[in-house]
Design a protein around this motif. Sequence first.
Motif, short mmCIF file in Angstrom:
data_model
loop_
_atom_site.label_atom_id
_atom_site.label_comp_id
_atom_site.label_asym_id
_atom_site.label_seq_id
_atom_site.Cartn_x
_atom_site.Cartn_y
_atom_site.Cartn_z
N LEU A 250 0.82 -1.20 0.00
CA LEU A 250 0.00 0.00 0.00
C LEU A 250 0.87 1.26 0.00
CD1 LEU A 250 -2.74 -1.08 2.59
CD2 LEU A 250 -2.94 -0.99 0.09
N ALA A 251 1.96 1.24 0.77
CA ALA A 251 2.83 2.41 0.83
C ALA A 251 3.52 2.67 -0.51
CB ALA A 251 3.87 2.22 1.93
N LEU A 252 3.95 1.63 -1.19
CA LEU A 252 4.59 1.81 -2.50
C LEU A 252 3.58 2.31 -3.54
CD1 LEU A 252 6.94 -1.32 -2.65
CD2 LEU A 252 7.55 1.05 -2.12
N ASP A 253 2.36 1.81 -3.45
CA ASP A 253 1.32 2.31 -4.36
C ASP A 253 1.07 3.79 -4.13
OD1 ASP A 253 1.07 -0.19 -5.45
OD2 ASP A 253 -0.72 -0.74 -4.30
N LYS A 254 1.02 4.19 -2.86
CA LYS A 254 0.76 5.60 -2.53
C LYS A 254 1.90 6.50 -3.00
CE LYS A 254 -0.52 8.53 1.39
NZ LYS A 254 -0.77 8.56 2.87
N ALA A 255 3.13 5.97 -2.96
CA ALA A 255 4.29 6.75 -3.39
C ALA A 255 4.50 6.69 -4.90
CB ALA A 255 5.54 6.24 -2.67
N GLY A 256 3.64 5.96 -5.61
CA GLY A 256 3.76 5.86 -7.05
C GLY A 256 4.90 4.96 -7.50
N ILE A 257 5.31 4.04 -6.62
CA ILE A 257 6.39 3.10 -6.95
C ILE A 257 5.77 1.82 -7.52
CG2 ILE A 257 8.36 1.82 -6.06
CD1 ILE A 257 8.71 4.83 -5.94
N GLY A 258 6.16 1.49 -8.73
CA GLY A 258 5.61 0.29 -9.36
C GLY A 258 6.35 -0.97 -8.92
N ILE A 259 5.59 -2.02 -8.72
CA ILE A 259 6.16 -3.33 -8.39
C ILE A 259 6.02 -4.21 -9.64
CG2 ILE A 259 5.98 -5.38 -6.93
CD1 ILE A 259 4.90 -3.65 -4.73
N PRO A 260 7.12 -4.56 -10.29
CA PRO A 260 7.02 -5.33 -11.53
C PRO A 260 6.52 -6.75 -11.29
CG PRO A 260 9.29 -5.16 -10.85
CD PRO A 260 8.50 -4.30 -9.90
N TYR A 261 5.97 -7.32 -12.32
CA TYR A 261 5.52 -8.70 -12.27
C TYR A 261 5.93 -9.36 -13.58
CZ TYR A 261 1.71 -6.38 -14.75
OH TYR A 261 0.99 -5.61 -15.62
N PRO A 262 6.04 -10.68 -13.60
CA PRO A 262 6.48 -11.36 -14.82
C PRO A 262 5.58 -11.03 -16.00
CG PRO A 262 6.51 -12.87 -12.97
CD PRO A 262 5.83 -11.62 -12.49
N GLN A 263 6.18 -10.63 -17.12
CA GLN A 263 5.42 -10.32 -18.31
C GLN A 263 6.30 -10.54 -19.54
OE1 GLN A 263 4.40 -6.15 -18.42
NE2 GLN A 263 6.27 -5.55 -17.39
N MET A 264 5.66 -10.66 -20.69
CA MET A 264 6.37 -10.91 -21.93
C MET A 264 5.91 -9.90 -22.98
SD MET A 264 6.43 -14.34 -24.33
CE MET A 264 7.23 -15.28 -23.04
N ASP A 265 6.86 -9.22 -23.62
CA ASP A 265 6.55 -8.30 -24.71
C ASP A 265 6.75 -9.03 -26.04
OD1 ASP A 265 6.07 -6.30 -22.90
OD2 ASP A 265 8.14 -5.55 -22.95
N LEU A 266 5.71 -9.04 -26.87
CA LEU A 266 5.75 -9.72 -28.16
C LEU A 266 5.84 -8.67 -29.26
CD1 LEU A 266 5.59 -12.37 -29.73
CD2 LEU A 266 3.09 -12.12 -29.74
N HIS A 267 6.89 -8.70 -30.04
CA HIS A 267 7.11 -7.77 -31.14
C HIS A 267 6.88 -8.49 -32.47
CE1 HIS A 267 8.95 -4.78 -28.42
NE2 HIS A 267 9.51 -5.82 -27.82
N VAL A 268 5.94 -7.95 -33.28
CA VAL A 268 5.64 -8.54 -34.60
C VAL A 268 6.32 -7.69 -35.66
CG1 VAL A 268 3.82 -9.16 -36.21
CG2 VAL A 268 3.44 -9.37 -33.73
N GLN A 269 7.12 -8.32 -36.46
CA GLN A 269 7.87 -7.63 -37.51
C GLN A 269 7.46 -8.20 -38.86
OE1 GLN A 269 12.10 -7.88 -37.07
NE2 GLN A 269 12.54 -6.56 -38.82
N SER A 270 7.05 -7.30 -39.79
CA SER A 270 6.64 -7.75 -41.13
C SER A 270 7.87 -8.06 -41.97
CB SER A 270 5.80 -6.66 -41.81
OG SER A 270 6.56 -5.47 -41.95
N VAL A 271 7.78 -9.14 -42.72
CA VAL A 271 8.89 -9.57 -43.58
C VAL A 271 8.49 -9.32 -45.03
CG1 VAL A 271 10.33 -11.52 -44.26
CG2 VAL A 271 9.53 -11.32 -41.89
N PRO A 272 9.26 -8.51 -45.78
CA PRO A 272 8.90 -8.24 -47.19
C PRO A 272 9.02 -9.51 -48.04
CG PRO A 272 11.08 -7.38 -46.68
CD PRO A 272 10.48 -7.82 -45.38
#
Length: 288
Positions: A250-272
């Motif tokens: 609660l204190a970190l949320d109030k201070a605007g401190i983010g708590i990371p959690y496991p996540q995956m970024d998927l990047h889609v790239q078009s191939v000519p």
Amino acid sequence: MEMFEGWIEQAPDLIVVYGTKVILAIVIFIIGRWIAKAVAGGVKKVLTARGLDITVVGFVGNIVSALITVITLIAVLGQLGVQTASLVAVIGAAGLAVGLALQGSLSNFASGVLLVAFRPCKAGDYIEAAGVAGVVEEISIFSTTLVTPDNKRIVAPNSAVMDGVIVNYSAKDTRRIDMTIGVSYDADLLVAREAIVAVIAANEQVLKAPEPTVEVVALADSSVNFVVRPWVKTADYWAVHFALTRDIKLALDKAGIGIPYPQMDLHVQSVPVAEPQLQAVATGSEAS
């Protein structure tokens, strides 16, 4: 008639010989029983003075008394003229057979005596042993009874408890809570640390000495990890652990401190698509 008269003539001598043996046998038995009671009583007093469990004290005292009584009976039979060599051999063989049959029980008994003598745990302690964890309810001659936090009753053989590692969580008056709090790499570490320290300081159950530790311990894959180590009384361990976990979030949320959690970024790239492939696709379309 002559035989009867002969017995009458020998009666005084027989009475003197065998009467003396009987009297001596009775005296030996009385003295032996007195020694058995005295030694057993002394053993019980010594064990009681060392704080051993009353069940173990009584059992050991009875064993000592029984052993001395058996030795006394053998001496009495020898005084009466009974050949005790064969009797001792029979008793030894019987004892060996009983010992082999009760090997597991004797091992549990010996382990129970060691548990009470060395006192790695006692009734009321929360321990982890023999693959289970719970509060020690009773240490008896052959087994140790534990009660789990969800109120299950577990009976573990003393040999299994004594032969393994015993973790006693109640042995000391204080315990340290070890927590790891991760914050985002974008977070202000000083602000995050001040928020965590403020939460710990606000909790009255946290001990002032030793001083709590709040420091950066690792730069992990997706977070900057703080190690949080306050000291509390053993009885307050879980209550403080739960409260700090909640209040720090609660204190970190109030201070605007983010708590990371496991996540995956998927990047889609078009191939000519290559020119020959486009021509092949166009030709196929016209043919159809």
